[in-house]
Design an enzyme around this catalytic site. Structure first.
Site, short mmCIF file in Angstrom:
data_model
loop_
_atom_site.label_atom_id
_atom_site.label_comp_id
_atom_site.label_asym_id
_atom_site.label_seq_id
_atom_site.Cartn_x
_atom_site.Cartn_y
_atom_site.Cartn_z
N ARG A 297 0.86 -1.21 0.02
CA ARG A 297 0.06 0.00 0.03
C ARG A 297 0.68 1.29 0.05
NH1 ARG A 297 -2.32 0.35 5.93
NH2 ARG A 297 -0.73 -0.65 7.18
N ASP B 170 -6.64 -4.31 0.87
CA ASP B 170 -7.09 -3.27 0.01
C ASP B 170 -6.18 -2.02 -0.31
OD1 ASP B 170 -6.51 -1.81 2.29
OD2 ASP B 170 -8.95 -1.87 3.16
N GLY B 171 -4.92 -2.23 -0.02
CA GLY B 171 -4.02 -1.07 -0.35
C GLY B 171 -3.94 0.23 0.24
N ASP C 237 10.95 -6.91 7.47
CA ASP C 237 10.59 -5.80 6.47
C ASP C 237 10.44 -4.53 6.97
OD1 ASP C 237 8.50 -7.46 7.56
OD2 ASP C 237 7.01 -6.50 6.60
N ASN C 238 10.29 -4.39 8.21
CA ASN C 238 10.31 -3.09 8.82
C ASN C 238 11.34 -2.58 9.40
OD1 ASN C 238 7.37 -2.94 8.19
ND2 ASN C 238 6.74 -3.81 10.42
N ASP D 20 7.90 2.63 9.32
CA ASP D 20 6.73 1.82 9.35
C ASP D 20 6.07 1.93 10.70
OD1 ASP D 20 7.00 1.21 6.81
OD2 ASP D 20 6.61 -0.83 7.03
P1 AMP Z 1 3.12 -4.00 8.11
O1 AMP Z 1 2.89 -4.87 9.16
O2 AMP Z 1 2.28 -2.75 8.15
O3 AMP Z 1 4.46 -3.59 7.93
O4 AMP Z 1 2.63 -4.59 6.55
C1 AMP Z 1 3.20 -5.96 6.09
C2 AMP Z 1 3.04 -6.07 4.65
O5 AMP Z 1 1.56 -6.10 4.44
C3 AMP Z 1 3.57 -5.14 3.84
O6 AMP Z 1 3.91 -5.75 2.67
C4 AMP Z 1 2.52 -4.18 3.54
O7 AMP Z 1 2.61 -3.67 2.30
C5 AMP Z 1 1.35 -5.10 3.34
N1 AMP Z 1 -0.05 -4.39 4.03
C6 AMP Z 1 -0.38 -4.07 5.31
N2 AMP Z 1 -1.43 -3.42 5.02
C7 AMP Z 1 -1.94 -3.40 3.89
C8 AMP Z 1 -3.13 -3.20 3.04
N3 AMP Z 1 -4.06 -2.61 3.93
N4 AMP Z 1 -3.26 -3.45 1.80
C9 AMP Z 1 -2.37 -3.97 1.31
N5 AMP Z 1 -1.12 -4.36 1.91
C10 AMP Z 1 -0.99 -4.14 3.06
MG MG Z 2 5.73 -2.68 6.90
#
Ligand code: AMP
Ligand code: MG
Length: 513
Positions: free
Chosen positions: A100, A131-132, A269-270, A279
């Site tokens: 996203r 949903d991005g 990844d963070n 993040d």
């Molecule tokens: P995060 O835990 O927020 O660091 O996200 C982990 C992974 O999930 C990353 O690849 C983000 O891009 C993806 N991600 C998290 N929330 C969404 C969302 N609402 N739509 C698309 N990808 C998401």
């Molecule tokens: Mg992340």
């Protein structure tokens, strides 16, 4: 080095260089954002605007609101979503990627090239059925915390502005969307390297390594004490980079611990390859001090609890090291480079707490007890009594300022923070003894610059979010004012520096965003 840029730029005059896009198709997918209905400006960071050299009224230029809500593309920008993988909660999660976030490219500014991203700009090939989008709630949190960390002097990605839209977004309940414009020299993560190592694409790994070596050139020259890196082999440069990254993380972890910051989701990844805080999700600045505090309600095992953050950073560094293994033949050299984290961490932690305690560096020969035992001592007392972490340190700083005049009575206000103050009183004996070898006025000054009066507590975020949901963004603005200079007094804003209200205890912050 890029050529100097004018100090009063219009957004439309930004020079896009799209460096990441030039790495090649293996690294990303080109795509444009998905438009949102009725975008509205919500908030801006004037500090970041100034740092980037933007004109004060850059947001009034025609087309900018559309471009920063994903409804139009800046001339010269080549938007893309990048691919990465990662370890989540200690397990290999496979391919993730910008699900996203959309990289608009890099622009030349007076502080160097900066990547601009839109977060919440719609689905990408890496969205994995999500949903991005980003909800307004989490966007306010990331916006405020990015700028709060910058105000504290802690390396971080930045946030330039945020835009709201009535677009409905479903999480645990129906919420609405927002788009964050975030900025950093690069958003490359450990996970980018892990990705290309996992698919055994050595050429891409090498390209990516060269990309971050170029980004870090000046810091690498400082680290290696070389005026140019040409004399080093590629492998040697990579090793120097791993050393630098290990040291950057030792510094970053000591800074997080020092202000009581819990990240909440230290997945690989963070983890920014440049050692930036990145993040912002279920983060929290601790209220009552508890080393075992878990800020993320989705973290059932407490993997990312406060006290464990440095250890997790080291674990994550090893994932990065493993990803570099096809570029560096001798893995012992990788382990040795990363072990700099272990040797630097205690030094950095000591440095942070020396500042918090207002102590200058004395050699251990000059002291009966090292300063680290003073720091450990007070942390134990704070944990036992569950005293508010930020308020304690700020009150202690103010008390040290009054000490020359009031003697021990100067600490009465600090004493009041403890239900049972015996532990604190005992500790104070040793501290006052140690302060004898300091210029106390200078110590107090140092402490007031090291112990912030204002941190972005969860309940402050929550109040700003509720107001913003009701269409009032003034609370965000007021918070930005104090958080961008959190060591200043800001008379009239005392309530932001107060203990959290009772209802804050029931706030539950999870990965949902
Ligand atoms: P995060 O835990 O927020 O660091 O996200 C982990 C992974 O999930 C990353 O690849 C983000 O891009 C993806 N991600 C998290 N929330 C969404 C969302 N609402 N739509 C698309 N990808 C998401
Ligand atoms: Mg992340």
């Amino acid at each position: 080095m890029s050529k100097p840029q004018p100090s009063s730029l219009k957004i439309s005059e930004l020079n896009w260089i799209n460096r990441f896009a030039q790495l090649g198709d293996a690294f990303s997918t080109r795509l444009t954002a998905t438009a949102v209905p009725n975008p509205q400006w919500m908030a801006f960071s004037s500090n970041l605007s100034h740092e980037m050299g933007l004109q004060d009224d850059w947001m009034h230029e025609p087309g900018v609101l559309d471009a920063l809500s994903g409804n139009a593309v800046f001339k010269g920008s080549e938007p893309l979503a990048s691919v990465y993988s990662g370890h989540q909660f200690g397990h290999w999660a496979g391919q993730l990627g910008d699900g996203r976030a959309l990289c608009l490219g890099e622009v030349l500014t007076r502080v160097g090239p900066l990547e601009i991203q839109l977060k919440g700009a719609g689905p990408t090939p890496y969205s994995r059925r999500a949903d991005g989008r980003a909800v307004l709630r989490s966007t306010v949190r990331e916006f405020l915390c990015s700028e709060a960390m910058a105000g504290l002097g802690i390396p971080t990605t930045r946030a330039l502005c945020m835009v709201s839209s009535p677009l409905p977004v479903y999480r645990e309940e129906l919420e609405s969307a927002a788009v964050l414009t975030r900025v950093a020299p690069s958003f490359v993560r450990f996970g980018h390297f892990e990705h290309f190592a996992s698919v055994q694409n050595k050429a891409a790994l090498k390209t990516l390594a060269q990309f971050v070596l170029d980004l870090s050139q000046e810091n690498l020259m400082k680290h290696t004490n070389l005026s140019a890196l040409d004399g080093l082999s590629f492998e040697e440069k990579c090793l120097a980079f791993l050393e630098l990254t290990a040291i950057n993380y030792a510094k970053l972890m000591s800074q997080w611990q020092g202000v009581g910051f819990c990240h909440g989701v230290m997945n690989t990844d963070n983890m920014s390859i440049l050692g930036l805080t990145i993040d912002y999700g279920p983060f929290q600045f601790m209220d009552a001090f508890d080393p075992q505090h878990i800020c993320n309600h989705s973290d059932h095992e407490g993997r990312y609890r406060y006290a464990q953050q440095p250890q997790i950073a080291y674990w994550n560094l090893f994932c990065l090291g493993q990803a570099f293994a096809s570029l560096i033949e001798d893995t012992d050299k990788i382990v040795k480079a990363l072990s700099l984290f272990k040797t630097h961490l205690p030094l950095e932690i000591e440095r942070v707490y020396q500042s918090k305690l207002g102590l200058l560096e004395l050699s251990s020969a000059q002291q009966d007890k090292p300063d680290s035992s003073l720091a450990e001592g007070i942390l134990q007392v704070l944990a036992q009594e569950r005293v508010d972490y930020s308020i304690f340190w700020r009150k202690l700083s103010v008390a040290v300022g009054h000490y020359p005049l009031l003697a021990r009575a100067a600490f009465d206000g600090v004493n009041e923070l403890f239900l049972d103050a015996r532990g604190f009183q005992l500790w104070l004996d040793g501290y006052l003894d140690r302060l004898k070898s300091e210029n106390v006025e200078a110590s107090a000054q140092r402490m007031l610059k090291s112990n912030p009066k204002f941190v972005l507590r969860n309940h402050l975020c929550e109040i700003a979010i509720q107001a913003a949901k009701a269409g009032d963004n003034s609370e965000i603005e007021r918070l930005m004012k104090v958080l961008s200079s959190p060591f200043d007094e800001h008379p009239g804003f005392e309530s932001f520096a107060d203990h959290p209200p009772h209802w804050a205890q029931s706030l539950s912050i999870s990965c949902s965003s």
